[in-house]
Design a protein around this motif. Structure first.
Motif, PDB file in Angstrom:
ATOM      1  N   THR A  21      53.923  43.949  51.955  1.00 21.80           N
ATOM      2  CA  THR A  21      53.506  43.056  50.872  1.00 21.80           C
ATOM      3  C   THR A  21      54.693  42.142  50.530  1.00 21.80           C
ATOM      4  O   THR A  21      55.826  42.436  50.897  1.00 21.80           O
ATOM      5  CB  THR A  21      53.113  43.871  49.614  1.00 21.80           C
ATOM      6  N   HIS A  22      54.369  41.031  49.843  1.00 22.90           N
ATOM      7  CA  HIS A  22      55.430  40.047  49.591  1.00 22.90           C
ATOM      8  C   HIS A  22      55.542  39.659  48.123  1.00 22.90           C
ATOM      9  O   HIS A  22      56.355  38.838  47.756  1.00 22.90           O
ATOM     10  CB  HIS A  22      55.178  38.792  50.455  1.00 22.90           C
ATOM     11  N   ASP A  23      54.733  40.265  47.265  1.00 21.73           N
ATOM     12  CA  ASP A  23      54.820  39.967  45.841  1.00 21.73           C
ATOM     13  C   ASP A  23      55.595  41.067  45.127  1.00 21.73           C
ATOM     14  O   ASP A  23      55.737  42.168  45.646  1.00 21.73           O
ATOM     15  CB  ASP A  23      53.405  39.842  45.235  1.00 21.73           C
ATOM     16  N   ARG A  24      56.022  40.775  43.940  1.00 19.62           N
ATOM     17  CA  ARG A  24      56.921  41.739  43.271  1.00 19.62           C
ATOM     18  C   ARG A  24      56.185  43.004  42.818  1.00 19.62           C
ATOM     19  O   ARG A  24      56.800  44.025  42.531  1.00 19.62           O
ATOM     20  CB  ARG A  24      57.657  41.077  42.113  1.00 19.62           C
ATOM     21  N   HIS A  25      54.851  42.933  42.805  1.00 23.45           N
ATOM     22  CA  HIS A  25      54.100  44.146  42.452  1.00 23.45           C
ATOM     23  C   HIS A  25      53.648  44.922  43.679  1.00 23.45           C
ATOM     24  O   HIS A  25      52.925  45.907  43.575  1.00 23.45           O
ATOM     25  CB  HIS A  25      52.885  43.768  41.593  1.00 23.45           C
ATOM     26  N   ASN A  26      54.030  44.414  44.877  1.00 24.55           N
ATOM     27  CA  ASN A  26      53.606  45.077  46.141  1.00 24.55           C
ATOM     28  C   ASN A  26      52.090  45.292  46.160  1.00 24.55           C
ATOM     29  O   ASN A  26      51.603  46.395  46.427  1.00 24.55           O
ATOM     30  CB  ASN A  26      54.333  46.414  46.320  1.00 24.55           C
ATOM     31  N   THR A  27      51.367  44.227  45.899  1.00 21.78           N
ATOM     32  CA  THR A  27      49.901  44.322  45.765  1.00 21.78           C
ATOM     33  C   THR A  27      49.208  44.541  47.109  1.00 21.78           C
ATOM     34  O   THR A  27      49.466  43.818  48.068  1.00 21.78           O
ATOM     35  CB  THR A  27      49.373  43.017  45.119  1.00 21.78           C
ATOM     36  N   VAL A  28      48.337  45.557  47.149  1.00 16.80           N
ATOM     37  CA  VAL A  28      47.592  45.835  48.392  1.00 16.80           C
ATOM     38  C   VAL A  28      46.081  45.716  48.188  1.00 16.80           C
ATOM     39  O   VAL A  28      45.308  45.904  49.124  1.00 16.80           O
ATOM     40  CB  VAL A  28      47.898  47.256  48.923  1.00 16.80           C
ATOM     41  N   ASP A  29      45.648  45.416  46.962  1.00 17.80           N
ATOM     42  CA  ASP A  29      44.208  45.417  46.677  1.00 17.80           C
ATOM     43  C   ASP A  29      43.831  44.216  45.832  1.00 17.80           C
ATOM     44  O   ASP A  29      44.688  43.537  45.256  1.00 17.80           O
ATOM     45  CB  ASP A  29      43.833  46.700  45.938  1.00 17.80           C
ATOM     46  N   ASP A  30      42.515  43.957  45.786  1.00 20.42           N
ATOM     47  CA  ASP A  30      41.998  42.866  44.960  1.00 20.42           C
ATOM     48  C   ASP A  30      40.539  43.164  44.640  1.00 20.42           C
ATOM     49  O   ASP A  30      39.943  44.099  45.202  1.00 20.42           O
ATOM     50  CB  ASP A  30      42.145  41.525  45.703  1.00 20.42           C
ATOM     51  N   THR A  31      39.945  42.348  43.768  1.00 22.61           N
ATOM     52  CA  THR A  31      38.560  42.592  43.351  1.00 22.61           C
ATOM     53  C   THR A  31      37.593  42.275  44.490  1.00 22.61           C
ATOM     54  O   THR A  31      37.858  41.391  45.313  1.00 22.61           O
ATOM     55  CB  THR A  31      38.216  41.692  42.137  1.00 22.61           C
ATOM     56  N   PRO A  32      36.459  42.978  44.547  1.00 26.85           N
ATOM     57  CA  PRO A  32      35.513  42.766  45.657  1.00 26.85           C
ATOM     58  C   PRO A  32      34.724  41.462  45.516  1.00 26.85           C
ATOM     59  O   PRO A  32      34.267  41.129  44.412  1.00 26.85           O
ATOM     60  CB  PRO A  32      34.571  43.965  45.557  1.00 26.85           C
ATOM     61  N   TYR A  33      34.577  40.695  46.596  1.00 24.54           N
ATOM     62  CA  TYR A  33      33.628  39.568  46.592  1.00 24.54           C
ATOM     63  C   TYR A  33      32.246  40.154  46.321  1.00 24.54           C
ATOM     64  O   TYR A  33      31.909  41.255  46.799  1.00 24.54           O
ATOM     65  CB  TYR A  33      33.628  38.856  47.951  1.00 24.54           C
ATOM     66  N   GLY A  34      31.453  39.410  45.544  1.00 19.02           N
ATOM     67  CA  GLY A  34      30.108  39.881  45.215  1.00 19.02           C
ATOM     68  C   GLY A  34      30.091  40.805  44.009  1.00 19.02           C
ATOM     69  O   GLY A  34      29.035  41.286  43.593  1.00 19.02           O
ATOM     70  N   GLY A  35      31.302  41.080  43.452  1.00 16.07           N
ATOM     71  CA  GLY A  35      31.356  41.925  42.253  1.00 16.07           C
ATOM     72  C   GLY A  35      31.194  43.397  42.597  1.00 16.07           C
ATOM     73  O   GLY A  35      31.175  43.790  43.758  1.00 16.07           O
ATOM     74  N   GLY A  36      31.029  44.218  41.574  1.00 18.40           N
ATOM     75  CA  GLY A  36      30.885  45.656  41.791  1.00 18.40           C
ATOM     76  C   GLY A  36      32.141  46.399  41.360  1.00 18.40           C
ATOM     77  O   GLY A  36      33.169  45.786  41.083  1.00 18.40           O
ATOM     78  N   PRO A  37      32.044  47.727  41.333  1.00 17.22           N
ATOM     79  CA  PRO A  37      33.147  48.538  40.813  1.00 17.22           C
ATOM     80  C   PRO A  37      34.305  48.635  41.799  1.00 17.22           C
ATOM     81  O   PRO A  37      34.146  48.391  42.990  1.00 17.22           O
ATOM     82  CB  PRO A  37      32.482  49.907  40.625  1.00 17.22           C
ATOM     83  N   GLY A  38      35.447  48.982  41.284  1.00 20.88           N
ATOM     84  CA  GLY A  38      36.591  49.296  42.129  1.00 20.88           C
ATOM     85  C   GLY A  38      37.259  48.082  42.744  1.00 20.88           C
ATOM     86  O   GLY A  38      36.899  46.939  42.464  1.00 20.88           O
ATOM     87  N   MET A  39      38.222  48.371  43.631  1.00 22.06           N
ATOM     88  CA  MET A  39      39.007  47.320  44.277  1.00 22.06           C
ATOM     89  C   MET A  39      38.900  47.497  45.787  1.00 22.06           C
ATOM     90  O   MET A  39      38.523  48.564  46.287  1.00 22.06           O
ATOM     91  CB  MET A  39      40.469  47.424  43.847  1.00 22.06           C
ATOM     92  N   VAL A  40      39.252  46.428  46.512  1.00 21.12           N
ATOM     93  CA  VAL A  40      39.198  46.456  47.985  1.00 21.12           C
ATOM     94  C   VAL A  40      40.603  46.181  48.527  1.00 21.12           C
ATOM     95  O   VAL A  40      41.333  45.348  47.970  1.00 21.12           O
ATOM     96  CB  VAL A  40      38.207  45.393  48.499  1.00 21.12           C
ATOM     97  N   MET A  41      40.990  46.865  49.588  1.00 19.64           N
ATOM     98  CA  MET A  41      42.319  46.664  50.172  1.00 19.64           C
ATOM     99  C   MET A  41      42.344  45.346  50.952  1.00 19.64           C
ATOM    100  O   MET A  41      41.446  45.068  51.750  1.00 19.64           O
ATOM    101  CB  MET A  41      42.734  47.845  51.049  1.00 19.64           C
ATOM    102  N   LYS A  42      43.417  44.586  50.725  1.00 17.56           N
ATOM    103  CA  LYS A  42      43.503  43.208  51.218  1.00 17.56           C
ATOM    104  C   LYS A  42      43.806  43.147  52.713  1.00 17.56           C
ATOM    105  O   LYS A  42      44.406  44.040  53.287  1.00 17.56           O
ATOM    106  CB  LYS A  42      44.640  42.489  50.463  1.00 17.56           C
ATOM    107  N   THR A  43      43.399  42.059  53.340  1.00 15.39           N
ATOM    108  CA  THR A  43      43.621  41.845  54.781  1.00 15.39           C
ATOM    109  C   THR A  43      45.107  41.697  55.120  1.00 15.39           C
ATOM    110  O   THR A  43      45.585  42.291  56.096  1.00 15.39           O
ATOM    111  CB  THR A  43      42.903  40.555  55.239  1.00 15.39           C
TER     112      THR A  43
END
Ligand SMILES: N#Cc1c(-c2ccc3ccn(Cc4ccccn4)c3c2)n[nH]c1N
Length: 256
Positions: A41-63
């Protein structure tokens, strides 16, 4: 065999340093590399996830992190001389992990495990790698975990014990429950060891008889008994052509 594991919880894979898998590594039968996905990851929060396209619960791991990490993992493995990798994706929607699949995977030179978290990995990641290497999605059972790391431990142990020179007695996995053969899917019967009596409980006489034929028959009968009780579906899967007269007598007693 080379194993790579990509995870956001590298400490979860510490058990790969002990017991049977640890010994296989020490003997050079397994070459294990655990990678912390957040290092890609390259951001200071070491982000590996984001919200799902189409909505819905939880998060999805990023490409992004997965693509960069898997590219580097593949390059490193090829550079080290490994070949024909299989990416193994633990997921509740995968094909069932069975002894048959464990045998198949134990014959591969390189496995790359991608245990996810959250709601899983953006589909485009495995769509991308399917064009380059074999990718299989595997489930270790009909229950829902919070991530795939436990599945990696299960699959790795089931595969490692099948590698040549890992189990003390080379034959012992050949008698496994679920190992191929006429008794392919029978469960193990009860086992006993010293002392000969414990809290007023003794040992089945036949096991003290020294009569190997009778002992083998008793163990087979107990395997039928336990399988009929706990996994009657497995009795149906057995290759009945491999049953002898006494097997059929036992099955009749058990109601088959
Ligand atoms: N193998 C296996 C698994 C898993 C598993 C494996 C990987 C992940 C990555 C995230 N989750 C949580 C989650 C819950 C619900 C729907 C999607 N994803 C996982 C669960 N659950 N049960 C098995 N036999």
């Amino acid at each position: 065999m080379r194993l790579d594991v990509v995870t956001i919880f590298p400490e979860y894979l510490e058990p790969l340093n002990v017991s049977l898998v640890g010994k296989a590594r020490a003997r050079g039968r397994l070459d294990v590399h655990v990678h912390d996905l957040r290092e890609w990851t390259h951001d200071r929060h070491n982000t590996v996830d984001d919200t799902p396209y189409g909505g819905g619960p939880g998060m999805v791991m990023k490409t992004g992190p997965w693509g960069d990490c898997l590219d580097e993992t593949l390059a490193d493995g090829y550079e080290a001389g490994a070949h024909s990798p299989v990416i193994v994706v633990p997921t509740p929607s995968g094909r069932p992990f069975t002894q048959e699949l464990a045998v198949e995977l134990s014959e591969r030179p390189w496995l790359i495990f991608t245990p996810a978290r959250y709601e899983g990995i953006d589909r485009r990641v495995m769509d991308e790698y399917t064009t380059r290497v074999r990718v299989i999605e595997v489930s270790i059972g009909d229950y829902v975990l919070a991530g795939g790391e436990a599945a990696v431990l299960v699959i790795t142990e089931a595969v490692a014990r099948l590698l040549p020179g890992v189990l003390g007695n080379a034959e012992s996995h050949r008698d496994d429950s679920f190992a191929p053969g006429a008794m392919a899917s029978l469960l193990e019967g009860p086992v006993y060891t010293k002392p000969p009596e414990w809290r007023g409980r003794g040992i089945p006489e036949v096991l003290l008889s020294g009569h190997h034929g009778k002992i083998a028959r008793w163990r087979r009968d107990e395997a039928f008994r336990r399988t009929a009780l706990n996994r009657p579906d497995l009795i149906e899967r057995c290759d009945a052509s491999g049953f002898d007269k006494k097997d059929r007598e036992m099955l009749s007693i058990l109601g088959w």
